[in-house]
Design an enzyme around this catalytic site. Structure first.
Site, PDB file in Angstrom:
ATOM      1  N   MET A   1      67.075  92.329  16.396  1.00 53.07           N
ATOM      2  CA  MET A   1      66.953  93.616  17.551  1.00 53.07           C
ATOM      3  C   MET A   1      67.840  93.947  17.641  1.00 53.07           C
ATOM      4  O   MET A   1      69.132  94.097  16.348  1.00 53.07           O
ATOM      5  CB  MET A   1      68.071  92.283  18.752  1.00 53.07           C
ATOM      6  CG  MET A   1      69.116  92.955  19.400  1.00 53.07           C
ATOM      7  SD  MET A   1      69.660  91.351  20.683  1.00 53.07           S
ATOM      8  CE  MET A   1      68.924  89.842  20.712  1.00 53.07           C
ATOM      9  N   PRO A   2      67.832  95.628  17.502  1.00 55.41           N
ATOM     10  CA  PRO A   2      68.572  96.214  17.816  1.00 55.41           C
ATOM     11  C   PRO A   2      70.066  96.702  18.189  1.00 55.41           C
ATOM     12  O   PRO A   2      69.715  96.680  19.736  1.00 55.41           O
ATOM     13  CB  PRO A   2      67.643  97.609  17.876  1.00 55.41           C
ATOM     14  CG  PRO A   2      66.231  97.278  17.848  1.00 55.41           C
ATOM     15  CD  PRO A   2      66.727  95.875  18.380  1.00 55.41           C
ATOM     16  N   PHE A   3      70.699  96.987  18.395  1.00 54.95           N
ATOM     17  CA  PHE A   3      72.099  97.587  18.826  1.00 54.95           C
ATOM     18  C   PHE A   3      72.322  99.020  18.417  1.00 54.95           C
ATOM     19  O   PHE A   3      72.936  99.246  17.727  1.00 54.95           O
ATOM     20  CB  PHE A   3      73.741  96.104  18.484  1.00 54.95           C
ATOM     21  CG  PHE A   3      74.661  95.959  18.934  1.00 54.95           C
ATOM     22  CD1 PHE A   3      75.197  96.125  20.632  1.00 54.95           C
ATOM     23  CD2 PHE A   3      75.625  97.204  18.669  1.00 54.95           C
ATOM     24  CE1 PHE A   3      76.169  96.058  20.729  1.00 54.95           C
ATOM     25  CE2 PHE A   3      76.545  97.964  19.376  1.00 54.95           C
ATOM     26  CZ  PHE A   3      76.966  97.266  20.997  1.00 54.95           C
TER      27      PHE A   3
END
Length: 76
Positions: A1-3
């Site tokens: 999951m990109p943050f």
């Protein structure tokens, strides 16, 4: 999951931030194949009074300069 964390010196409108969020999300989807629902983005607006570059507060650097009076008599 990109943050993704984005810091802005100054402020932006809600519409500008929405555009940035859409662009960053689209880039992560296109370039990395990420699911757009998994992309998380936080935008932090930093006051120009709390941010400096080159030894000077941005608030001071970007402050409007006093206007010169075109009708003033030059001092001698």
């Amino acid at each position: 999951m990109p943050f993704v964390s984005i810091r802005l010196a100054g402020s932006a409108t809600k519409e500008q931030k929405a555009g940035v969020v859409a662009d960053v999300t689209a880039s992560l989807v296109a370039r990395l194949g990420k699911n757009p629902a998994a992309v998380q983005i936080v935008i932090e607006e930093v006051s120009t009074e709390n941010y400096a570059a080159g030894g000077q507060l941005l608030a001071d650097r970007d402050a409007p300069k006093p206007r010169e009076d075109a009708h003033a008599v030059p001092s001698q």
